[in-house]
Design a protein around this motif. Structure first.
Motif, PDB file in Angstrom:
ATOM      1  N   PHE A  93       0.755  -1.316  -0.492  1.00 31.07           N
ATOM      2  CA  PHE A  93       0.247  -0.127   0.014  1.00 31.07           C
ATOM      3  C   PHE A  93       1.192   0.721   0.632  1.00 31.07           C
ATOM      4  O   PHE A  93       1.835   1.411   0.013  1.00 31.07           O
ATOM      5  N   GLN A  94       0.049   2.178  -0.373  1.00 31.65           N
ATOM      6  CA  GLN A  94       0.849   3.499   0.050  1.00 31.65           C
ATOM      7  C   GLN A  94       1.689   3.916   1.179  1.00 31.65           C
ATOM      8  O   GLN A  94       2.316   4.496   1.002  1.00 31.65           O
ATOM      9  N   SER A  95       1.048   3.775   2.155  1.00 32.78           N
ATOM     10  CA  SER A  95       1.467   3.905   3.520  1.00 32.78           C
ATOM     11  C   SER A  95       0.858   3.309   4.547  1.00 32.78           C
ATOM     12  O   SER A  95       0.038   2.846   4.372  1.00 32.78           O
ATOM     13  N   HIS A  96       0.765   3.570   5.769  1.00 29.54           N
ATOM     14  CA  HIS A  96       1.159   3.002   6.980  1.00 29.54           C
ATOM     15  C   HIS A  96       1.215   1.119   6.520  1.00 29.54           C
ATOM     16  O   HIS A  96      -0.158   0.904   6.813  1.00 29.54           O
ATOM     17  N   ASN A  97       2.279   0.643   5.869  1.00 27.41           N
ATOM     18  CA  ASN A  97       1.724  -0.678   4.773  1.00 27.41           C
ATOM     19  C   ASN A  97       1.743  -1.347   6.268  1.00 27.41           C
ATOM     20  O   ASN A  97       1.805  -3.140   6.723  1.00 27.41           O
ATOM     21  N   ILE A  99       2.718  -3.342  10.216  1.00 29.38           N
ATOM     22  CA  ILE A  99       2.262  -3.337  11.299  1.00 29.38           C
ATOM     23  C   ILE A  99       3.333  -2.814  12.371  1.00 29.38           C
ATOM     24  O   ILE A  99       4.624  -3.426  12.606  1.00 29.38           O
ATOM     25  N   PRO A 100       3.220  -1.976  12.906  1.00 31.54           N
ATOM     26  CA  PRO A 100       3.714  -0.780  13.798  1.00 31.54           C
ATOM     27  C   PRO A 100       4.678  -1.758  15.262  1.00 31.54           C
ATOM     28  O   PRO A 100       5.776  -1.093  15.335  1.00 31.54           O
ATOM     29  N   THR A 101       3.968  -2.282  15.382  1.00 29.12           N
ATOM     30  CA  THR A 101       4.068  -3.718  16.755  1.00 29.12           C
ATOM     31  C   THR A 101       5.510  -4.728  16.163  1.00 29.12           C
ATOM     32  O   THR A 101       5.765  -5.014  17.115  1.00 29.12           O
ATOM     33  N   ASN A 107       7.209  -8.490  10.744  1.00 30.83           N
ATOM     34  CA  ASN A 107       5.594  -8.375   9.402  1.00 30.83           C
ATOM     35  C   ASN A 107       6.022  -9.148   8.261  1.00 30.83           C
ATOM     36  O   ASN A 107       5.104  -9.514   7.976  1.00 30.83           O
TER      37      ASN A 107
ATOM     38  N   ARG C   9       2.627  -6.142  22.259  1.00 28.84           N
ATOM     39  CA  ARG C   9       3.179  -5.173  22.025  1.00 28.84           C
ATOM     40  C   ARG C   9       1.896  -4.001  22.011  1.00 28.84           C
ATOM     41  O   ARG C   9       1.771  -2.995  21.993  1.00 28.84           O
ATOM     42  N   ARG C 286      -7.188   1.340   9.672  1.00 24.00           N
ATOM     43  CA  ARG C 286      -6.897   0.607   8.685  1.00 24.00           C
ATOM     44  C   ARG C 286      -5.563  -0.435   8.850  1.00 24.00           C
ATOM     45  O   ARG C 286      -5.194  -1.175   8.137  1.00 24.00           O
ATOM     46  N   VAL C 290      -4.889  -3.362   6.786  1.00 21.62           N
ATOM     47  CA  VAL C 290      -3.928  -4.685   5.923  1.00 21.62           C
ATOM     48  C   VAL C 290      -3.917  -5.468   6.010  1.00 21.62           C
ATOM     49  O   VAL C 290      -3.440  -6.370   5.452  1.00 21.62           O
TER      50      VAL C 290
END
Lengths: 227, 397, 403
Positions: A93-97, A99-101, A107, C9, C286, C290
């Motif tokens: 995807f364009q952004s925030h692709n 998983i931040p954790t 990932n 987390r 969002r 994903v």
């Protein structure tokens, strides 16, 4: 001649916001073959993202048929669509692709984890892909510790780690500078030519368009040009 | 305008607002109902106790209450007390302590001699006679059980009289139930003349029981009363000192209850508002950039918290009142599972009901408003420290 | 493992939010555990006092005496003594309860004569502790009664009382001790005398109205059942719960306050946890989109949110419980001194349910309730994740991706 990966016949999709109706896809007929590297281009609101979402089974069309690898998918139940995406498709995807954790490595591993691949095997394949893409140094970093370009490289690694038949990338370079854009597109092209993975990406970036092997131009939900 | 903005902001994330409002609503509801139930238990128990044997106040000969010496009698109620506007009614009583002897056993008893007409105006003692009728003797249920007697049987009374002790037989005319088993095991009623004989006196009374207009102000009334020489006035608060002190400090108990109930609710409100604040930091920075003052922004945030609290309380109070009213009209009697309990000489019956005390509604609402206000300030002061240019540059997560 | 890592987390992504909710959950566990153990410590004290003063752990009564208190329903103790010489029994006390008329000169009052083995009971009887009359006719009475009768230590009191055969007799006692007891029934109206002296004088033989049995640790219910199988039909062994219903009710009434408060806190904790999880999942709509696009199924999303609820609950409970146990350690050894509060309310001492409340309350260690209060919060946190999980897993992927 290679067989089609996607076949779309008379696909329509309308979004409603209050009284207003927006025709996101207005009778799309399209065929994408195995190993192609296709860029879907067009201005904002032309229906690029919706087209990719319909191909990926993320959205269902209001009318028409969507075929993937010889199987009609627009009528499949949600559970089967999830399986299909998990086994045969990769997404960028364009952004925030990411998983931040989870770290970059985790990932990428996550897709294989969902497929039920054993932990040892998962790690081996992730390392393999990371080294092939030259991003081993990012393995232990969290998304917040990476630049936009680095994040997109990891997203591509995650999309291809399970050897999908197709990678659907929605404006993957939209937030990147020219240098990173070229690097990310070249990476996708390399995977395309090395492993034969089909790439369908939406973009309006000339740097991407000039590198694509096939270009489909859209406006107001219709295909206006095929090259 | 600021209020309108605050109201719209609350509606922006309805689920979050609703959950916080629900927490406030439940907090106020629970506290009000708990206080109402405790109030009911305490006030009803005190009123029941005062309404039967004890009375709001009693007038005795000085020194009588020290040893209940039967000779310390009084003839009539002094005019200064009789005519006091606070005194609603009064009734004379004679008291004898005796050992009653029945078919199956003996039991010690306090026998009260009462004048039925006057007594009805002061207490509900006569209405506690559940079997037979009032007369000499009407025995408490427990006492009758102990003696093994019922209406129509005879009881021998061992008493002090004249120069020594003696015995006299009386028929059992009635059985009474005051509601407190301990009292019923020790109490008997009789006509004044008969009880005088048991006490060994020929005339006079041992005390006058008073019914006051404002029983809870009895102590103050006593302070202003001119008691004639040789007499003594004892108000119920002196008889039940422990309970009176508990009633006096009841508001402390209520605040302690709130201190247990409210922090939990306020934490939820705080959490919600803290999150709302952080989400909207960029929006605040924009508002500050276009010239809205920090003080105005601060006020808007406080309005939001207070609007949320006020709306929730406005819903909670009538709901609590409804539940309390229903409980008040239809008390739940748990005496089939638990017995009466003595507390500092007071009998508490296990009845779940509500007192309908407006103070509980005011206290609960005001404390919640104060709490939300304090927590609201704790968050809203953030706008005074907000770095506009840095916040505008920050990526919104 | 991956789910656990991800959930843990995610819980800590917004530290302030999680911190505040943890404070709420941990605080609830803390209040529940500390107050539960403190209340139970207080009740144990009340029960100990009441069983030593009155019924014992188990008491044998004539069934009719139990309901009417008629003095004629006494029974011979000799056959029981053998029955009670068992390893479970620590000791037992024989007592007679008689109604009498006490006279001193021209003052007369009805009193309850409690005949017991004062020397034996003085060891740990809450009111008689330390009182050992020199003579067998020595009596101990409440200050209220002493004032009414105008007697001091050494004075004589004459009681008119019916003997075992139903005849009225006179019985004399010498005042040996005057007690300051806040229990009104004792203060105004009780005289404690030696059971041997009373039995002999009133022809009661080895009769008693009550045999109060103190057990070494055996369950009163089990022991009562065992004894009841061997008792004649007119006698019954009652556990303290059956014999002192007022105390049981007093404890039930008092504890219901804590239950009410905990019930409320549980409701609030559930709302708070649901609120936090809602905020958390809505922030990540969002991200869930994903994940779903990658092939994650709705049940995986639900599982992840449920795990987050569980982690939040478990972590906060662990912290709350640890602090509660530390507090309990202090309270069980040092206790809380409520002397100042009690003396403010009542100079003689507070009474409740017929028992004098100890001014220093020490908590106990009751593990069933301690773990129960804690586990329940964890379960509630898990249950609170239901709605947020259902909400987020039900959002169409396309819509989630557009957020």
């Amino acid at each position: 001649m290679k067989g089609p990966v996607f076949t779309l016949k008379g696909v329509r999709k309308v979004f409603r916001t209050g009284d207003e109706e927006v025709k996101a896809l207005d009778g799309i007929d399209l065929e994408i073959r195995r190993g192609e590297f296709v860029a879907v281009v067009g201005p904002s609101g032309s229906g690029k993202t919706t087209l990719l979402n319909v191909m990926g089974g993320i959205e269902r069309p209001d009318a028409g048929e969507v075929w993937f690898m010889g199987r009609r998918i627009d009528t499949l139940p949600e559970r089967k669509l999830s399986d299909l995406r998990l086994q045969s498709m990769g997404f960028v995807f364009q952004s925030h692709n990411l998983i931040p954790t989870l770290t970059a490595e985790e990932n990428a591993e996550f897709v294989l984890f969902l497929r039920g691949v054993p932990a040892k095997e998962r790690r081996r394949r992730v390392r393999e892909v990371f080294s092939a893409l030259g991003i081993e140094n990012l393995a232990g970093r969290f998304p917040s510790e990476m630049s936009g370009g680095q994040q997109q490289r990891v997203a591509i690694a995650r999309a291809v780690v399970g050897n999908p038949a197709v990678v659907l990338a929605d404006e993957p370079t939209a937030n990147l500078d020219s240098e990173n854009t070229v690097a990310v597109v070249d990476l996708m092209l390399r995977i395309n030519s090395d492993s034969g993975t089909t790439f369908v990406l939406s973009t309006h970036d000339p740097l991407v368009i000039e590198r694509a092997k096939r270009v489909i131009r859209m406006r107001d939900g219709r295909i206006t040009l095929r090259r | 305008m600021l209020l309108l903005l605050a109201w719209r902001n609350l509606r922006r994330n309805r689920r979050r607002t609703l959950l916080s409002a629900l927490a406030i609503l439940l907090g106020v509801l629970f506290l009000i109902l708990t206080l109402e139930m405790y109030d009911y238990l305490l006030v009803r128990s005190v009123e029941e106790s005062l309404g039967t044997v004890r009375g709001h106040a009693r007038v005795v000969r000085r020194g009588y209450l020290k040893d209940y010496s039967p000779t310390l009698t009084l003839d009539s109620l002094p005019a200064s007390i009789r005519k006091d506007p606070e005194v609603v009614s009064y009734s004379p009583r004679v008291r004898a302590f005796a050992l009653l002897s029945g078919k199956e056993g003996d039991g010690g008893a306090q026998v009260l001699g009462i004048a039925p007409e006057a007594e009805r105006r002061v207490s509900s003692l006569l209405s506690t006679v559940k079997e037979g009728e009032f007369g000499t003797l009407a025995l408490g249920r427990g006492l009758a059980n102990l003696l093994g007697v019922s209406v129509g049987d005879t009881v021998r009374v061992v008493k002090m009289g004249g120069l020594g002790w003696g015995m006299e037989a009386f028929p059992v005319k009635g059985i009474l139930e005051t509601g407190s088993p301990g009292q019923d095991a020790y109490l008997a009623l009789g006509k004044i003349g008969d009880v005088r004989r048991m006490a060994g006196i020929r005339e006079g009374y041992h005390e006058y029981i008073l019914r006051l207009k404002h029983p809870f102000l009895a102590l103050k009334w006593k302070e202003s009363l001119k008691v004639p020489r040789g007499y003594e006035v004892v108000v119920w608060q002196e008889d039940m000192r422990g309970i009176w002190e508990i009633i006096r400090l009841w508001w402390v108990f209520k605040v302690i209850m709130a201190a247990f109930f409210y922090p939990a609710v306020l934490l939820i409100v705080f959490n919600t508002f803290a999150m709302a604040y952080y989400e909207r930091k960029r929006e605040f920075a924009t508002l500050l950039a276009i010239g809205i003052g920090r003080w105005r922004l601060f006020r808007m945030l406080i309005y939001e918290v207070m609007l949320l609290a006020l709306t929730s309380i406005a819903l909670s109070v009538p709901l609590s009142l409804l539940v309390a009213y229903l409980l008040n009209r239809h008390p739940i009697d748990l005496s089939f599972v638990i017995t009466n309990v003595r507390w500092e000489g007071l009998y508490i019956s296990p009845v779940v009901s509500a007192a309908l005390n407006p103070g509980n509604y005011v206290l609960s609402s005001v404390l919640m408003l104060l709490g939300t206000f304090a927590f609201g300030i704790a968050i809203a002061v953030g706008v005074f420290r907000l770095d506009v240019s840095r916040t505008l540059r920050e990526r919104v997560i | 493992m991956m789910w656990l890592k991800l959930a843990w987390r995610n819980v800590w992504r917004n530290r302030l939010r999680t911190g505040i909710q943890s404070l709420l959950i941990g605080g609830t566990v803390y209040v529940g555990v500390v107050f539960h153990n403190l209340a139970l410590g207080n009740y144990r004290n009340m029960i100990r006092q009441a069983t030593r003063m009155g019924s014992g752990d188990v008491t044998i009564y004539d069934t009719l005496w139990f309901s009417t208190r008629r003095p004629s329903r006494f029974y011979s103790v000799a056959p029981l003594r053998k029955l009670l010489h068992t390893p479970e029994v620590k000791t037992f006390y024989e007592r007679l309860y008689l109604s009498a008329f006490a006279r001193v000169d021209l003052m007369g009052f009805p009193v309850n004569l409690v005949a017991l083995d004062i020397r034996k009971e003085a060891v740990d009887h809450p009111i008689l502790k330390g009182h050992r009359p020199d003579k067998e006719d020595g009596a101990i009475l409440g200050r209220g009664l002493a004032e009414r009768l105008h007697v001091r230590k050494g004075d004589r009191i004459t009681l008119t009382v019916r003997d075992a055969k139903g005849e009225l007799k006179t019985l004399s006692f010498t005042v040996d001790g005057i007690l300051d007891v806040p229990i009104r029934e004792v203060d105004c109206c009780s005289i404690f005398g030696d059971i041997g002296y009373v039995r002999r004088s009133l022809r009661y033989g080895d009769g008693a109205h009550e045999v109060a049995i103190m057990l070494k640790g055996e369950s009163p219910e089990r022991f009562a059942r065992k004894v009841n199988r061997r008792l004649p039909p007119n006698l019954k062994a009652y556990t303290w719960r059956e014999a002192m219903r007022e105390l049981v009710s007093a404890i039930a009434m008092d504890y219901s306050g804590l239950v009410l408060m905990m019930l409320f806190l549980y409701v609030v904790v559930s709302i708070g946890t649901a609120n936090v999880l809602f905020m958390s999942v809505m922030d990540r709509t969002r991200e869930f989109g994903v994940m779903r696009a990658m092939g994650m199924k709705p049940r995986h999303i639900s599982l992840m949110v449920a795990l987050e609820g569980l982690f939040l609950g478990t972590f906060a409970t662990a912290v709350g419980l640890s602090l509660a146990l530390l507090t309990n350690l202090y309270l069980s050894t040092r206790g809380i001194d409520l002397k100042a509060i009690y003396s403010l309310l009542s100079q003689e001492g507070m009474t409740y349910g017929g028992v004098v409340l100890e001014p220093v309350i020490r908590s106990t260690w009751e593990w069933k309730g301690t773990l129960g209060y804690s586990l329940f919060v964890v379960i509630l946190s898990l249950l609170a994740s239901y709605f947020p999980a259902r909400y987020i897993s039900g959002i169409p992927i396309g819509e989630a991706l557009r957020k």
